[in-house]
Design an enzyme around this catalytic site. Structure first.
Site, mmCIF file in Angstrom:
data_model
loop_
_atom_site.group_PDB
_atom_site.id
_atom_site.type_symbol
_atom_site.label_atom_id
_atom_site.label_comp_id
_atom_site.label_asym_id
_atom_site.label_seq_id
_atom_site.Cartn_x
_atom_site.Cartn_y
_atom_site.Cartn_z
ATOM 1 N N TYR A 200 0.195 4.615 13.002
ATOM 2 C CA TYR A 200 -1.038 4.363 12.321
ATOM 3 C C TYR A 200 -1.514 3.095 12.534
ATOM 4 O O TYR A 200 -0.530 2.131 12.564
ATOM 5 C CB TYR A 200 -0.726 4.690 10.677
ATOM 6 C CG TYR A 200 -0.776 5.884 10.227
ATOM 7 C CD1 TYR A 200 -1.578 6.810 9.638
ATOM 8 C CD2 TYR A 200 0.631 6.696 10.342
ATOM 9 C CE1 TYR A 200 -1.623 7.989 9.252
ATOM 10 C CE2 TYR A 200 0.796 7.942 9.805
ATOM 11 C CZ TYR A 200 -0.409 8.633 9.518
ATOM 12 O OH TYR A 200 -0.090 9.871 8.897
ATOM 13 N N TYR A 384 5.428 10.378 1.938
ATOM 14 C CA TYR A 384 4.794 11.079 3.280
ATOM 15 C C TYR A 384 5.803 12.289 3.595
ATOM 16 O O TYR A 384 5.197 13.427 4.220
ATOM 17 C CB TYR A 384 5.178 10.135 4.408
ATOM 18 C CG TYR A 384 4.388 10.337 5.633
ATOM 19 C CD1 TYR A 384 2.878 9.828 5.945
ATOM 20 C CD2 TYR A 384 4.785 11.280 6.395
ATOM 21 C CE1 TYR A 384 2.224 10.262 6.972
ATOM 22 C CE2 TYR A 384 4.023 11.362 7.625
ATOM 23 C CZ TYR A 384 2.866 11.083 7.886
ATOM 24 O OH TYR A 384 2.031 11.315 9.101
HETATM 25 C C1 PHB Z 1 -2.617 15.036 13.346
HETATM 26 O O1 PHB Z 1 -3.745 15.643 13.255
HETATM 27 O O2 PHB Z 1 -1.765 14.959 14.058
HETATM 28 C C2 PHB Z 1 -2.514 13.973 12.244
HETATM 29 C C3 PHB Z 1 -3.658 14.033 11.194
HETATM 30 C C4 PHB Z 1 -3.497 13.225 10.075
HETATM 31 C C5 PHB Z 1 -2.427 12.206 9.889
HETATM 32 C C6 PHB Z 1 -1.188 12.407 10.765
HETATM 33 C C7 PHB Z 1 -1.555 13.178 11.993
HETATM 34 O O3 PHB Z 1 -2.303 11.619 8.942
#
Ligand code: PHB
Ligand code: FAD
Length: 403
Positions: A200, A384
């Protein structure tokens, strides 16, 4: 036609509910507006909380997930040109699994079809009747015929644009909404992921996210305007912007490859209260939307139907409506915590400056704190990876279950 539970929508919520009910000996019929091929190809979420992974494995639909799912023991937060790891395994002893939502859908449909479950694809003109009485019904059209399905209960699992929520009389529901002044431009690229973990990124030009679907496919997102015109984003511009935002001082950047798909998704929060009306129960996106920054949408949909399946099983086993009556309250307690977490991640990572630099400095301080305080990092990790489901004790990590 008659069934015990009529389910609108063959997304993660509807299919998982049908699967869980079947395991309790409860019959259901799923009605889906699109074709099987369409729902199996629709690229959406990709992160499974440990709760979701465990449920899929324990209920017999996790074989491919165990083979192909990518276990991640942490994530990275990148800002000011540096990457910082949040080590879930070290902090809370749990992990997440990256496995595309459409793969979960394929596995669930295959399981329902093998078990002789009834799914009507391309069901059209659905309307709900008698929701506040003892025998609700669903009218629909399939294979060129008008049909009427009589049920004991109806589960509205038809996403944010479905008809279930809209069938509840005005005044019976309250909605709480937040629309953010940005969206996500997402791409799927045929390129081996340049990092083993999700990254991120907070950057002056806006948020960016690095993720993946397999050892060959990278999934990337960029913060963009809510009304962004995708036609203005040729592939070269997308890669250039991704490199500018994600590149770190040590020279890391995502690897490029042919772009297989691109699209813009809005970012918003919405909660409907209560999540039930008479014999209709809303589950998943039909009841709530979370911004994707916490990777929670599909997980929350699965968490809802887990509660609903338990309530329905208790009803059919003993006639008690207690758990069903508590459905909304039980789900909303989780929904608001997940909403809070997704809002927090969104506010920390997106550029939304009022012009005076206050938010920019506050966000950098927040990121510095989260990546330097063990307590703050553990709080991120706990949310998470997924808060414990009501009535369950969190278990050791998925790595052992999956590998
Ligand atoms: C993903 O599409 O892999 C994805 C989408 C949102 C997130 C993390 C991963 O927060
Ligand atoms: P859905 O998956 O929306 O399923 C609802 C089903 O109902 C659909 O199959 C639909 O065709 C069907 N339906 C709708 N109306 C009717 C009707 N009238 N009659 C019959 N059937 C109907 N979450 C993340 O965590 N990360 C992401 O990157 C991410 N990306 C997303 C991208 C997009 C474009 C969207 C829309 C969502 C994304 N999400 C993401 C959210 C996540 O995918 C959803 O939270 C999840 O799909 C919710 O599951 P659900 O079963 O409640 O609803």
């Amino acid at each position: 036609m008659r069934t015990q539970v009529g389910i609108i929508g063959a997304g993660p919520a509807g299919l998982m509910l049908s699967h869980l009910l079947h395991r309790q000996g409860i019959e259901s019929v799923v009605l889906e507006a699109h074709t099987r091929q369409y729902v199996e190809q629709r690229v959406r979420a990709g992160v499974l909380e440990q709760n979701t992974t465990e449920l899929l494995i324990e209920t017999g639909v996790g074989a491919r997930l165990q083979k192909e799912g990518l276990v991640h023991r942490g994530i990275e937060l990148s800002f000011a040109g540096e990457r910082h790891r949040i080590d879930f395994q070290d902090l809370i002893g749990r992990s997440i699994t990256v496995y595309g939502q459409q793969e979960v859908i394929k596995d669930l449909i295959a399981a329902r079809v093998t078990a002789g479950g009834q799914i009507y694809f391309e069901a059209r003109g659905i309307s709900l009747e008698g929701l506040d009485g003892p025998t609700p019904a669903i009218r629909f059209e399939a294979d060129g015929e008008r049909r009427e399905l009589h049920c004991d209960f109806i589960a509205g699992c038809d996403g944010s644009h479905g008809i279930s929520r809209a069938s509840i009389p005005e005044g019976a529901l309250q909605t709480f909404e937040r629309i953010y002044p940005f969206a996500w431009l997402g791409i799927l690229a045929e390129a081996p992921p340049a990092s083993e973990e999700i990254i991120y990124t907070y950057h002056e030009r806006g948020f960016a996210l690095f993720s993946m679907r397999s050892p060959q496919i990278t999934r990337l997102y960029l913060q963009c305007a809510p009304d962004e015109d995708i036609a203005l984003w040729p592939d070269e511009r997308i890669w250039q912007e991704l490199h500018t935002r994600m590149g770190t001082r040590d020279g890391w950047r995502p690897s490029e490859g042919p772009i297989l798909q691109k699209g813009v998704t809005g970012v918003r929060s919405l909660v409907t209260e209560p999540m039930q009306y008479g014999r209709l129960f809303l589950a998943g996106d039909s009841a709530h939307i979370v911004p994707p920054t916490g990777a929670k949408g599909m997980n929350l949909a699965i968490a809802d139907v887990r509660v609903l399946a338990k309530g329905l099983a208790a009803f059919y086993a003993s006639g008690s409506r207690k758990l069903l009556d508590e459905y909304s309250t039980t789900c909303l307690s989780r929904v608001w915590k997940v909403q809070r977490f997704s809002w927090w991640m969104t506010s920390m990572l997106h550029r939304c400056d009022t012009g005076d630099g206050f938010d920019h400095r506050r966000q950098l301080a927040e990121l510095d704190y989260v990546t330097s305080s063990r307590a703050a990092a553990a709080s991120l990790a706990e949310n998470y990876v997924g808060l414990p489901m009501e009535g369950t004790t969190p278990r050791a990590n998925t790595c052992e279950i999956v590998r």
